[in-house]
Design a protein around this motif. Structure first.
Motif, PDB file in Angstrom:
ATOM      1  N   GLN A   1      -2.527  93.744 -40.016  1.00  0.00           N
ATOM      2  CA  GLN A   1      -3.675  92.975 -38.700  1.00  0.00           C
ATOM      3  C   GLN A   1      -5.288  93.175 -38.907  1.00  0.00           C
TER       4      GLN A   1
ATOM      5  N   HIS B   1       4.969  98.487 -38.259  1.00  0.00           N
ATOM      6  CA  HIS B   1       4.276  96.722 -37.036  1.00  0.00           C
ATOM      7  C   HIS B   1       4.610  96.082 -38.591  1.00  0.00           C
ATOM      8  N   TRP B   2       5.661  95.676 -38.796  1.00  0.00           N
ATOM      9  CA  TRP B   2       6.271  94.958 -39.237  1.00  0.00           C
ATOM     10  C   TRP B   2       5.755  93.728 -40.687  1.00  0.00           C
TER      11      TRP B   2
ATOM     12  N   ASN C   1       7.610  98.486 -33.622  1.00  0.00           N
ATOM     13  CA  ASN C   1       6.190  97.364 -32.941  1.00  0.00           C
ATOM     14  C   ASN C   1       7.470  96.459 -32.413  1.00  0.00           C
ATOM     15  N   GLU C   2       8.202  96.197 -31.435  1.00  0.00           N
ATOM     16  CA  GLU C   2       8.782  95.237 -31.503  1.00  0.00           C
ATOM     17  C   GLU C   2       9.922  94.182 -32.110  1.00  0.00           C
TER      18      GLU C   2
ATOM     19  N   PRO D   1      10.101  90.175 -31.688  1.00  0.00           N
ATOM     20  CA  PRO D   1      10.326  89.285 -33.448  1.00  0.00           C
ATOM     21  C   PRO D   1      10.338  89.236 -34.646  1.00  0.00           C
TER      22      PRO D   1
ATOM     23  N   ALA E   1      11.578  86.132 -34.745  1.00  0.00           N
ATOM     24  CA  ALA E   1      10.635  84.910 -35.177  1.00  0.00           C
ATOM     25  C   ALA E   1      10.906  84.605 -37.661  1.00  0.00           C
TER      26      ALA E   1
ATOM     27  N   ASN F   1       4.824  95.860 -23.878  1.00  0.00           N
ATOM     28  CA  ASN F   1       3.818  94.916 -24.744  1.00  0.00           C
ATOM     29  C   ASN F   1       4.116  93.971 -23.808  1.00  0.00           C
TER      30      ASN F   1
ATOM     31  N   TYR G   1       2.744  89.637 -22.390  1.00  0.00           N
ATOM     32  CA  TYR G   1       1.160  89.039 -22.952  1.00  0.00           C
ATOM     33  C   TYR G   1       1.001  87.610 -21.459  1.00  0.00           C
TER      34      TYR G   1
ATOM     35  N   TRP H   1      -1.534  80.611 -23.557  1.00  0.00           N
ATOM     36  CA  TRP H   1       0.132  81.130 -22.920  1.00  0.00           C
ATOM     37  C   TRP H   1      -0.506  80.992 -21.057  1.00  0.00           C
TER      38      TRP H   1
ATOM     39  N   GLU I   1       0.886  97.185 -25.083  1.00  0.00           N
ATOM     40  CA  GLU I   1      -0.697  96.006 -25.888  1.00  0.00           C
ATOM     41  C   GLU I   1      -0.828  94.904 -24.544  1.00  0.00           C
TER      42      GLU I   1
ATOM     43  N   TRP J   1      -0.904  86.958 -37.059  1.00  0.00           N
ATOM     44  CA  TRP J   1       0.039  87.073 -37.857  1.00  0.00           C
ATOM     45  C   TRP J   1       0.300  85.254 -38.566  1.00  0.00           C
TER      46      TRP J   1
ATOM     47  N   PHE K   1      -8.527  88.315 -31.098  1.00  0.00           N
ATOM     48  CA  PHE K   1      -8.287  88.814 -29.539  1.00  0.00           C
ATOM     49  C   PHE K   1      -9.094  90.023 -29.646  1.00  0.00           C
TER      50      PHE K   1
HETATM   51  C1  PNW Z   1       1.888  91.136 -30.214  1.00  0.00           C
HETATM   52  N1  PNW Z   1       5.713  85.596 -31.639  1.00  0.00           N
HETATM   53  O1  PNW Z   1       3.545  90.707 -30.495  1.00  0.00           O
HETATM   54  C2  PNW Z   1       2.479  92.157 -31.560  1.00  0.00           C
HETATM   55  O2  PNW Z   1       2.502  93.509 -31.321  1.00  0.00           O
HETATM   56  C3  PNW Z   1       0.877  91.662 -32.170  1.00  0.00           C
HETATM   57  O3  PNW Z   1       0.779  92.278 -33.315  1.00  0.00           O
HETATM   58  C4  PNW Z   1       0.066  90.112 -31.809  1.00  0.00           C
HETATM   59  O4  PNW Z   1      -0.878  90.735 -32.804  1.00  0.00           O
HETATM   60  C5  PNW Z   1       0.034  90.569 -30.352  1.00  0.00           C
HETATM   61  O5  PNW Z   1       1.293  90.229 -29.950  1.00  0.00           O
HETATM   62  C6  PNW Z   1      -0.715  89.199 -30.348  1.00  0.00           C
HETATM   63  O6  PNW Z   1       0.136  88.307 -30.048  1.00  0.00           O
HETATM   64  C7  PNW Z   1       3.772  89.427 -30.578  1.00  0.00           C
HETATM   65  O7  PNW Z   1       6.832  85.404 -31.596  1.00  0.00           O
HETATM   66  C8  PNW Z   1       5.036  88.623 -30.479  1.00  0.00           C
HETATM   67  O8  PNW Z   1       5.005  84.454 -32.616  1.00  0.00           O
HETATM   68  C9  PNW Z   1       5.633  87.424 -30.991  1.00  0.00           C
HETATM   69  C10 PNW Z   1       4.916  86.512 -31.352  1.00  0.00           C
HETATM   70  C11 PNW Z   1       3.747  86.758 -31.910  1.00  0.00           C
HETATM   71  C12 PNW Z   1       3.235  88.215 -31.548  1.00  0.00           C
END
Ligand code: PNW
Length: 442
Positions: free
Chosen positions: A7, A107-108, A151-152, A155, A159, A281, A283, A323, A351, A402, A410
């Protein structure tokens, strides 16, 4: 403060870096808004010294960043020393500034060569990941104490292999469930491999995104829909990691979609390797209603087709990405984990952040209020008994968001992608003063 390699770094062909699945995906027409790619991002690969100075001035004591796998193993196998050299410099630069590095291995940004061999659908990728983890740990173990594997994974799997919104852009049922399983397996194998090497008491953890699912009504159908959402997004990962079992209900949800033949006998014990911390994380919360499946025939369903509608949002403020702003969801996520898993390791918020349209003077008051409220919500969880060790804000710099490309920002620091000029927003100064005030209170 947190960032990730793909990123912010740019320099996608520098010093022998190989292509990642995000480089490939971004060139697919329509995949990323504006046709944006990993170039130039924030050109952090060349400007990291100035960026570390921004971190130091902020006064943070920890920094979470990720290592780009295709810089270390450009073709998924061969080791590129220059890639390792970049991260050693970066970590040394952090230490010189008195900042503790929190390193994330994945991280993806999977090397494209490994995707060509099946990617995370393939069991072999879990073993390749453990190999890569051991390689980086061997090299940087003397200067990094905090090691996050993934990381996560949600997604990545859903995704990436289910909805096609993220790299590699697949829309599958069985493949995406296999990807989720192999990500967890790779995590466990990597922790084992690194622990075997560790002469020092290093800390090993994983980062999960936690969006609690709230039913939109009190009907049994909506409650069941919210439970399905939670099973897919959270319990698919947390139950094997911290509960010693696969999430109940997962196989029933995907009856006819997958036979789960990717689960082998000893996998649960590998995935359940004890951890030193969990990164959360947060949001937003998801508001879930029951809905018909999009594909009546399970055989043609993707993993994302679980019979839910998440579009019915409550009447609360929204961020620039739409969001819902619900800080209580962070308290709920942390307390919920604490209550569900008695053996849960210590937790960090790894995060949390938001996007709002910029004003000409970069006075982002909404972001200040967002961060302030969420830090308070995290504190509430700690008061309720959660062993909370820290908070990382997302993110230092504007970056490649992404599938949204560079459209959503951000950063606490604005990046002009033409000139690469950095301009701290009001939130940067607020966060600096907030941290300084905390130090006085300690
Ligand atoms: C996070 N989706 O997760 C990531 O860890 C970061 O890289 C990202 O920049 C941040 O959120 C803000 O979006 C995401 O499903 C989790 O589209 C899911 C999604 C996107 C980001």
């Amino acid at each position: 403060m947190a960032t990730s390699a793909f990123q912010i770094e740019g320099a996608t062909t520098a010093d022998g870096r190989g292509p990642s699945i995000w480089d490939t995906f971004a060139t697919r027409p329509g995949a990323v808004a504006g046709g944006d790619t990993g170039e130039p991002a924030a050109d952090h690969y060349h400007r990291w010294r100035a960026d570390l100075d921004l971190l130091a001035e902020l006064g943070v004591d920890c920094y979470r960043f990720s290592v780009s796998w295709p810089r270390i193993q450009p073709d998924g196998h061969r080791v590129e020393r220059r890639g390792l050299g970049f991260y050693r410099q970066l970590v040394n630069g952090l230490r010189e500034r008195g900042i503790e590095p929190f390193l994330t291995l994945y991280h993806w940004d999977l090397p494209q060569a490994l995707e060509d061999a099946g990617g995370w659908r393939s069991r072999d990728t879990a073993f390749r990941f453990a190999e890569y983890a051991a390689l980086v740990h061997e090299e940087l173990g003397d200067v990094v104490d905090h090691w996050t594997t993934l990381n996560e994974p949600y997604p990545c799997a859903v995704a990436g292999y289910g909805e096609g919104r993220h790299a590699p852009g697949a829309r599958e049922g069985h493949g995406a469930l296999a990807a989720a399983h192999h990500l967890l397996l790779g995590h466990g194998l990597a922790v084992r491999a690194m622990r075997e090497q560790a002469a020092l008491p290093h800390q090993f953890g994983i980062v999960l995104n936690q969006s609690p699912a709230v039913p939109v009504s009190s009907t049994a159908a909506d409650a069941a829909a919210a439970a399905r959402q939670d099973t897919l997004l959270r319990r698919q990962f947390t139950d094997p990691l911290f509960g010693g079992r696969y999430a109940p209900g997962l196989t029933a949800m995907f009856d006819g979609v997958s036979d789960f033949s990717f689960r082998h006998d000893d996998d649960l014990s590998i995935i359940g390797e004890p951890l030193d911390y969990l990164g959360v994380n947060y949001y937003y919360r998801l508001h879930v209603a029951d809905a018909p499946h999009r594909e009546p025939d399970p055989a043609s369903r993707t993993v994302a087709d679980i019979g839910v509608d998440t579009s019915r949002l409550p009447d609360v403020p929204r961020t620039g990405m739409g969001w819902p702003v619900e800080p209580e969801g962070l308290t709920e996520a942390l307390v919920g984990l604490h209550n569900r898993y008695p053996g849960l390791p210590p937790v960090y918020v790894t995060e949390n952040g938001c996007v709002y349209a910029d004003r000409s003077d970069f006075a982002d008051y909404e972001r200040i209020s967002f961060l302030n409220e969420h830090i308070e919500a995290a504190r509430t969880a700690a008061t309720a008994g959660v062993d909370l060790r820290g908070y990382f804000c997302w993110s230092l710099l504007d970056n490649f968001e992404w599938a949204h490309g560079y459209k959503h920002r951000f950063g606490l620091v604005h990046v002009d992608y033409e000139t690469q000029r950095r301009t701290p927003r009001s939130s940067y100064r607020w966060y600096r003063d907030f941290i300084a005030a905390q130090r006085l209170l300690e």
